[in-house]
Design a protein around this motif. Structure first.
Motif, PDB file in Angstrom:
ATOM      1  N   SER A   1       0.690  -1.411   0.109  1.00  0.00           N
ATOM      2  CA  SER A   1       0.061  -0.009  -0.006  1.00  0.00           C
ATOM      3  C   SER A   1       0.700   1.390   0.011  1.00  0.00           C
ATOM      4  CB  SER A   1      -0.710   0.049   1.259  1.00  0.00           C
ATOM      5  OG  SER A   1      -1.998  -1.148   1.313  1.00  0.00           O
ATOM      6  N   LEU A   2       2.083   1.129   0.740  1.00  0.00           N
ATOM      7  CA  LEU A   2       2.613   2.426   0.949  1.00  0.00           C
ATOM      8  C   LEU A   2       4.135   2.525   0.341  1.00  0.00           C
ATOM      9  CD1 LEU A   2       1.673   2.740   4.704  1.00  0.00           C
ATOM     10  CD2 LEU A   2       0.483   3.842   2.672  1.00  0.00           C
ATOM     11  N   SER A   3       4.637   1.404  -0.092  1.00  0.00           N
ATOM     12  CA  SER A   3       6.116   1.651  -0.215  1.00  0.00           C
ATOM     13  C   SER A   3       6.299   1.811  -1.616  1.00  0.00           C
ATOM     14  CB  SER A   3       6.605  -0.019  -0.128  1.00  0.00           C
ATOM     15  OG  SER A   3       8.136   0.049  -0.689  1.00  0.00           O
ATOM     16  N   ALA A   4       7.411   2.680  -2.160  1.00  0.00           N
ATOM     17  CA  ALA A   4       7.836   3.093  -3.276  1.00  0.00           C
ATOM     18  C   ALA A   4       8.141   1.949  -4.317  1.00  0.00           C
ATOM     19  CB  ALA A   4       8.841   4.107  -3.249  1.00  0.00           C
ATOM     20  N   LYS A   5       8.441   0.853  -3.413  1.00  0.00           N
ATOM     21  CA  LYS A   5       8.848  -0.495  -4.359  1.00  0.00           C
ATOM     22  C   LYS A   5       7.561  -1.337  -4.493  1.00  0.00           C
ATOM     23  CE  LYS A   5      13.461  -0.478  -2.502  1.00  0.00           C
ATOM     24  NZ  LYS A   5      14.582  -1.259  -1.708  1.00  0.00           N
ATOM     25  N   SER A   6       6.397  -0.897  -3.889  1.00  0.00           N
ATOM     26  CA  SER A   6       5.441  -1.775  -4.400  1.00  0.00           C
ATOM     27  C   SER A   6       5.057  -1.806  -5.770  1.00  0.00           C
ATOM     28  CB  SER A   6       4.170  -1.255  -3.552  1.00  0.00           C
ATOM     29  OG  SER A   6       3.106  -1.822  -4.178  1.00  0.00           O
ATOM     30  N   PRO A   7       4.708  -3.087  -6.200  1.00  0.00           N
ATOM     31  CA  PRO A   7       4.344  -2.980  -7.602  1.00  0.00           C
ATOM     32  C   PRO A   7       3.013  -2.509  -8.119  1.00  0.00           C
ATOM     33  CG  PRO A   7       3.644  -5.180  -6.282  1.00  0.00           C
ATOM     34  CD  PRO A   7       4.628  -4.443  -5.496  1.00  0.00           C
ATOM     35  N   TRP A   8       2.028  -2.301  -6.966  1.00  0.00           N
ATOM     36  CA  TRP A   8       0.619  -1.733  -7.266  1.00  0.00           C
ATOM     37  C   TRP A   8       0.467  -0.275  -7.134  1.00  0.00           C
ATOM     38  CZ3 TRP A   8       0.149  -5.874  -9.152  1.00  0.00           C
ATOM     39  CH2 TRP A   8       0.284  -7.131  -8.477  1.00  0.00           C
ATOM     40  N   ILE A   9       1.680   0.467  -6.828  1.00  0.00           N
ATOM     41  CA  ILE A   9       1.411   1.991  -6.517  1.00  0.00           C
ATOM     42  C   ILE A   9       1.096   2.775  -7.799  1.00  0.00           C
ATOM     43  CG2 ILE A   9       2.930   4.175  -5.969  1.00  0.00           C
ATOM     44  CD1 ILE A   9       1.988   2.736  -3.373  1.00  0.00           C
ATOM     45  N   ASN A  10       1.761   2.222  -8.814  1.00  0.00           N
ATOM     46  CA  ASN A  10       1.737   2.612 -10.102  1.00  0.00           C
ATOM     47  C   ASN A  10       0.793   2.113 -11.022  1.00  0.00           C
ATOM     48  OD1 ASN A  10       2.935   5.424  -9.409  1.00  0.00           O
ATOM     49  ND2 ASN A  10       4.711   4.467  -9.202  1.00  0.00           N
ATOM     50  N   LEU A  11       0.514   1.216 -10.633  1.00  0.00           N
ATOM     51  CA  LEU A  11      -0.256   0.328 -11.607  1.00  0.00           C
ATOM     52  C   LEU A  11      -2.011   0.063 -11.286  1.00  0.00           C
ATOM     53  CD1 LEU A  11      -0.300  -1.879 -14.149  1.00  0.00           C
ATOM     54  CD2 LEU A  11       0.440  -3.449 -12.323  1.00  0.00           C
ATOM     55  N   PHE A  12      -2.780   0.681 -12.258  1.00  0.00           N
ATOM     56  CA  PHE A  12      -4.163   0.458 -12.120  1.00  0.00           C
ATOM     57  C   PHE A  12      -4.413  -0.841 -12.660  1.00  0.00           C
ATOM     58  CE2 PHE A  12      -8.622   0.601 -13.250  1.00  0.00           C
ATOM     59  CZ  PHE A  12      -9.126   1.350 -12.840  1.00  0.00           C
ATOM     60  N   LEU A  13      -4.855  -1.832 -12.129  1.00  0.00           N
ATOM     61  CA  LEU A  13      -4.982  -3.264 -12.459  1.00  0.00           C
ATOM     62  C   LEU A  13      -6.224  -3.612 -11.741  1.00  0.00           C
ATOM     63  CD1 LEU A  13      -3.732  -5.821 -14.077  1.00  0.00           C
ATOM     64  CD2 LEU A  13      -2.687  -6.263 -11.845  1.00  0.00           C
ATOM     65  N   ILE A  14      -7.297  -4.490 -12.476  1.00  0.00           N
ATOM     66  CA  ILE A  14      -8.438  -5.172 -12.002  1.00  0.00           C
ATOM     67  C   ILE A  14      -8.676  -6.434 -12.967  1.00  0.00           C
ATOM     68  CG2 ILE A  14      -9.747  -3.694 -13.578  1.00  0.00           C
ATOM     69  CD1 ILE A  14     -12.104  -3.944 -11.545  1.00  0.00           C
ATOM     70  N   ARG A  15      -8.747  -7.350 -12.010  1.00  0.00           N
ATOM     71  CA  ARG A  15      -9.013  -8.772 -12.758  1.00  0.00           C
ATOM     72  C   ARG A  15     -10.251  -9.477 -12.124  1.00  0.00           C
ATOM     73  NH1 ARG A  15      -3.011 -10.254 -11.737  1.00  0.00           N
ATOM     74  NH2 ARG A  15      -1.905  -9.620 -13.622  1.00  0.00           N
ATOM     75  N   HIS A  16     -11.005 -10.375 -12.790  1.00  0.00           N
ATOM     76  CA  HIS A  16     -11.775 -11.114 -12.233  1.00  0.00           C
ATOM     77  C   HIS A  16     -12.001 -12.664 -13.319  1.00  0.00           C
ATOM     78  CE1 HIS A  16     -16.005 -10.780 -14.557  1.00  0.00           C
ATOM     79  NE2 HIS A  16     -15.120 -10.332 -15.539  1.00  0.00           N
ATOM     80  N   ARG A  17     -12.464 -13.368 -13.034  1.00  0.00           N
ATOM     81  CA  ARG A  17     -12.648 -14.970 -13.448  1.00  0.00           C
ATOM     82  C   ARG A  17     -14.301 -15.041 -13.787  1.00  0.00           C
ATOM     83  NH1 ARG A  17     -10.537 -20.081 -13.936  1.00  0.00           N
ATOM     84  NH2 ARG A  17     -12.600 -19.997 -15.215  1.00  0.00           N
TER      85      ARG A  17
END
Length: 292
Positions: free
Chosen positions: A199-215
């Motif tokens: 949620s908070l780390s600059a090294k997080s893969p999700w900080i700058n990635l808008f990603l949504i998935r479903h099955r």
């Protein structure tokens, strides 16, 4: 435990009308409905508004027509299942990204459910509504290959944790597999440092990635920034979304994500940031092509 009113609201949220007894068939119905109607997403992290992974708060996310990623989705679903009478266990787990090594690092919350079969023998099932594009329905916790729509999953012993198990994804997909530790975890605190990193780390893969998935029954969907990927039995189709209205329409109609906690201005800011990252990515690809 959830109240009866919360249970009813939760199952209504995923499109199931009635509370039933904790049977295998009802477990399958709940699992399929959950992954179809509540997507895995990084939206709140991308927007700088990460939600708590306290289980009661994760349940409220679902009841308020929101979603989250593994800690929220599996945390909330496990609360629902326990409140319905299922025997649910939490496990430390780790997702193996493409190009990296297997691991069990508590960056994923794993679930198992124990059920008595017709011979009153205990069966264990891998339950996971927090992996985005896998699985669609529960998978037996036993060595084997299991087909679900266009995907073929493999369960085997883990090579990285003693007495653990490994669930391998269908190649080529978004990640290689997941390893699970056998020990039961009783407190969500185990996973909070990992959530803080995501949620908070600059090294997080999700900080700058808008990603949504479903099955869904015959495949999966993913929206990565402006690229919508539709996977079916005959392959993957990728569509570039070029306008805000088109982007919002896909979010709502395909992923059942209506950004209910974001104002019109905040939705506009999200789109502009997504679009800029997408355009920068396209320019970088063009630059690479000029160099080759």
């Amino acid at each position: 435990m959830m109240t009866k009113e919360e249970i009813q609201a939760y199952i209504n949220r995923i499109g199931i009308p009635e509370i039933q007894s904790p049977t295998k068939s009802y477990l399958f119905e709940l699992h399929k409905a959950h992954v179809k109607n509540i997507p895995w997403q990084t939206i709140d992290i991308f927007a700088g508004n990460p939600a708590s992974i306290d289980v009661s708060e994760s349940v409220q996310l679902i009841l308020n027509h929101r979603s989250g990623y593994c800690f929220h989705l599996n945390g909330a679903f496990s609360s629902l299942l326990r409140s319905l009478g299922y025997r649910v266990s939490w496990h430390r787990a780790g997702v193996q990204p493409l190009g990296e090594e297997p691991r069990v690092n508590s960056f994923h919350l794993g679930l198992t459910v124990s059920l008595a079969n017709e011979q009153q023998e205990e069966e264990k099932w891998i339950i996971d509504v927090g992996l985005g594009d896998m699985p669609y329905e529960p998978i037996p916790l036993q060595v084997g290959i299991f087909e679900q729509g266009p995907f073929k999953y493999k369960v085997r012993e883990s090579n990285v944790v003693k007495n653990g198990w490994r669930l391998e994804h269908d190649p080529p997909t978004s990640f290689v597999g997941v390893d699970f530790a056998p020990e039961v975890v009783h407190d969500i605190e185990e996973f909070k440092p990992k959530h803080d990193f995501y949620s908070l780390s600059a090294k997080s893969p999700w900080i700058n990635l808008f990603l949504i998935r479903h099955r869904h029954a015959t495949g999966s969907n993913e929206l990565r920034g402006c690229i919508w990927s539709k996977r079916e039995i005959d392959g993957v189709e990728k569509i570039e979304l070029q306008t805000k209205s088109q982007w919002l329409e896909v979010l709502g109609d395909i992923f059942n994500e209506h950004l209910v906690n974001y104002s019109n201005q905040e939705q506009d800011e999200l789109w502009k940031r997504v679009q800029k990252i997408h355009e920068d990515w396209k320019k970088s690809k063009q630059g690479e092509s000029h160099l080759t």
